[in-house]
Write a protein that holds these residues in place. Structure first.
Motif, PDB file in Angstrom:
ATOM      1  N   GLU A   1      10.756  -1.408   5.119  1.00  0.00           N
ATOM      2  CA  GLU A   1       9.689  -0.875   5.983  1.00  0.00           C
ATOM      3  C   GLU A   1       9.375  -1.853   7.117  1.00  0.00           C
ATOM      4  OE1 GLU A   1       6.090   0.360   3.979  1.00  0.00           O
ATOM      5  OE2 GLU A   1       5.150   0.934   5.879  1.00  0.00           O
TER       6      GLU A   1
ATOM      7  N   LYS B   1       4.500   5.909  -2.524  1.00  0.00           N
ATOM      8  CA  LYS B   1       5.106   6.874  -1.586  1.00  0.00           C
ATOM      9  C   LYS B   1       6.580   6.554  -1.375  1.00  0.00           C
ATOM     10  CE  LYS B   1       1.698   6.585   1.621  1.00  0.00           C
ATOM     11  NZ  LYS B   1       1.115   6.698   2.987  1.00  0.00           N
TER      12      LYS B   1
ATOM     13  N   GLU C   1       0.817  -1.225   0.000  1.00  0.00           N
ATOM     14  CA  GLU C   1       0.000   0.000   0.000  1.00  0.00           C
ATOM     15  C   GLU C   1       0.851   1.276   0.000  1.00  0.00           C
ATOM     16  OE1 GLU C   1      -0.441  -2.352   2.784  1.00  0.00           O
ATOM     17  OE2 GLU C   1      -0.752  -1.153   4.592  1.00  0.00           O
ATOM     18  N   ASN C   2       2.162   1.124   0.301  1.00  0.00           N
ATOM     19  CA  ASN C   2       3.031   2.313   0.377  1.00  0.00           C
ATOM     20  C   ASN C   2       4.024   2.417  -0.777  1.00  0.00           C
ATOM     21  OD1 ASN C   2       1.865   3.210   2.784  1.00  0.00           O
ATOM     22  ND2 ASN C   2       3.183   1.869   3.998  1.00  0.00           N
TER      23      ASN C   2
ATOM     24  N   TYR D   1       7.007   7.957   5.706  1.00  0.00           N
ATOM     25  CA  TYR D   1       7.229   8.561   4.378  1.00  0.00           C
ATOM     26  C   TYR D   1       7.057  10.074   4.406  1.00  0.00           C
ATOM     27  CZ  TYR D   1       7.095   3.698   3.079  1.00  0.00           C
ATOM     28  OH  TYR D   1       7.366   2.365   3.015  1.00  0.00           O
TER      29      TYR D   1
END
Ligand SMILES: [Zn+2]
Length: 560
Positions: free
Chosen positions: A307, A274, A270-271, A325
């Motif tokens: 992450e 970013k 989902e990141n 982020y």
């Protein structure tokens, strides 16, 4: 600085070198003495954790081959660590550390199961085979358990078991302070690093397990996938970590001082977008830090940013990231100067540790300033590289508000005792002050780079670092280090302005502290040479304007 005049240091270099050698000897003797006589407020457990016990001293850890199977649904780990070690002197009991509730199931040498007893986290294993000096032996350690869960990682330490937006496992560990023995058995003391690591992590199919170094390969069964990682360089055990999630992966490369460096990034799906934007700071970081500190110290192992569900940690070649982020420290500027919002604190700070913590590692955590002061200072140098010297000064001076001067920066030896948290902000300001004393930015850069070659892939004591900087700068910094690292006193410059003369002296200093300071007198920059005694310096005109250079971390008081 001592009694030797700052500007005549070259002439006196020979004498100085002799003096430094004496200092080294003295410091070694005094730190050894401290290491052996631990104050009574420390427990047997502290001593077993933080000292070079007889059961540790006789062997040199050479290599770990660590295999773990992680069962996130049970928060459970089973594993085997094959320890290769070299016998430095004959001894028949070996200390291995593993903290409860993890359990050492068996210790095996040459196919034979050995007996052991444990005292807290320290397991004393009786070796049957005669341990002969110079021999390379292996010890197989089988273990399992549900490791301590970190409640406020990375500050407490342990594992954390979270989920991503899709309800999939998002797990990781950090164990600075508490020690790597919180989840796997090893020689859990920083002075002895293995020369390399093979790390095999098995996780439920559909998850990715990231370890240190480079990915060799992966293989799957119907239910699980095993990821095989390898580290080709010396590694401290607190820097070893496993990160597990349904990761998205992207990669890049950086052409730096030692050739091509592989960059790999693992982030939650989902990141991904970013991360692709924010992680553009990685090559910027590498460019600035290679300029100031020399080549990234682990080209063979690549660089990873991964992450995790906590703020971040300097895991070697496997830097972990959880800063949301955004720039700053969780969106804040720790310096209050504005410059702290120009970069992502976790990318810059934790990566700075690749040079100071992972390349140059403290032997005893009492000397952890070698990690944190230089790394906090690395933030300045990043600011300096991209925004200039004034910005860098604003940044580090802005941090002074957070200095507590509660305890000395250097902690207590031999009992796993770090010094004050001032090792961050005060430490950075000490180094910034030192840059002023050296008064030659190229020389300063050379010293920082030389530190990384002189102590390349080594564990060090503070004395080694202190003496090396004294020697390279041609300044006897004994009293400087004594004052700033071993006391909480900040030198105070007392001064009296009387027409065209300035009277001044230091108070709150250690004996013989005589650091010169730059002052601005009537818009001209001058050096003054204060000591504990009052001195007088005359200027051409009446002093209408007087200011102490803000780059020096001292206090001052005008006496009227
Ligand atoms: Zn740090």
């Amino acid at each position: 600085m001592s009694r030797i005049s700052y500007h005549f240091h070259c002439i006196l270099q020979a004498k100085l070198n002799f003096f430094i050698s004496i200092c080294i000897l003295f410091l070694l003797i005094s730190s050894c003495a401290k290491a052996q006589i631990a104050p009574s407020q420390y427990s047997r457990e502290d001593i077993l954790k933080g000292s070079i016990t007889p059961e540790r001293e006789w062997w040199d850890a050479i290599h770990y081959d660590l295999t773990i199977q992680v069962k996130p649904e049970l928060k459970f780990i089973t594993g085997v660590n094959n320890v290769s070690y070299k016998v430095l002197k004959p001894y028949q009991i070996i200390q291995i550390d593993l903290q409860e509730p993890m359990k050492l199931l068996a210790a095996v040498q040459d196919g034979k199961e050995l007996s052991f007893r444990n005292e807290g986290a320290a397991y004393f294993i009786k070796l049957d085979k005669k341990q002969k000096k110079g021999k390379l032996n292996e010890l197989v350690l089988k273990f399992e358990g549900s490791p301590v869960e970190g409640k406020r990682l990375p500050w407490d330490g342990g594992w954390t078991w979270q989920e991503d937006a899709n309800g999939k496992t998002f797990a990781a560990n950090a164990n600075q302070g508490i020690g790597s023995s919180v989840w796997w058995p090893n020689k859990d003391i920083p002075y002895d690093e293995v020369d390399g690591l093979d790390f095999h992590i098995t996780v439920p199919k559909g998850l990715v397990a990231v370890g240190n170094g480079k990915l060799v390969d992966s293989s799957s069964t119907e239910e699980t996938t095993t990821y095989n990682w390898t580290v080709k360089n010396p590694i401290n055990s607190y820097g070893i970590s496993a990160d597990i999630a349904d990761y998205a992966h992207f990669s890049d490369s950086y052409t730096g001082e030692k050739g091509t460096l592989d960059l790999n990034f693992y982030v939650l799906k989902e990141n991904l977008e970013k991360a692709k934007e924010q992680f553009k700071q990685v090559p910027q970081m590498l460019e600035a830090f290679e300029h100031w500190f020399g080549p990234y110290p682990f080209y063979e192992d690549g660089y990873k940013l991964v992450e995790v569900p906590y703020l971040g940690m300097e895991h070697q070649s496997n830097v972990t990231y959880g800063n949301g982020y955004s720039n700053g420290y969780l969106g804040r500027d720790l310096s209050g100067s504005g410059w702290g919002l120009k970069f992502d604190y976790i990318i810059i700070h934790e990566s700075g540790h690749e040079w100071f913590a992972n390349n140059i590692t403290n032997k005893d955590v009492a000397d952890m300033w070698v990690h944190e002061s230089f790394t906090t200072y690395s933030e300045n140098l990043f600011v300096d590289y991209y925004y200039g010297k004034e910005a860098s000064s604003d940044y580090v001076i802005g941090m002074r508000g957070s200095i507590r001067n509660d305890r000395p920066i250097i902690g207590t030896y031999g009992v796993d005792q770090e010094g004050s948290g001032d090792m961050y902000f005060k430490g950075a300001n000490i180094l910034h002050t030192l840059r002023q004393l050296i008064e030659d930015d190229e020389k300063w850069r050379e010293i920082l780079r030389c530190l990384n070659t002189e102590f390349y892939h080594q564990t060090v004591t503070t004395s080694q670092v202190e003496n090396f900087i004294s020697k390279k700068s041609n300044i006897d910094l004994s009293q400087f280090w004594e004052q700033y690292l071993r006391t909480t006193m900040i030198p105070k410059l007392e001064y009296v302005i009387d027409g065209s003369t300035l009277k001044f002296r230091y108070t709150d200093i250690v004996e013989d502290f005589d650091m010169p300071v730059q002052v601005n007198v009537n818009q001209t920059t001058e050096w003054i040479y204060p000591t504990a005694e009052w001195k007088t310096q005359s200027f051409d005109a009446s002093i209408s304007d007087f200011e102490i250079d803000r780059d020096f971390y001292i206090e001052s008081k005008e006496i009227k």
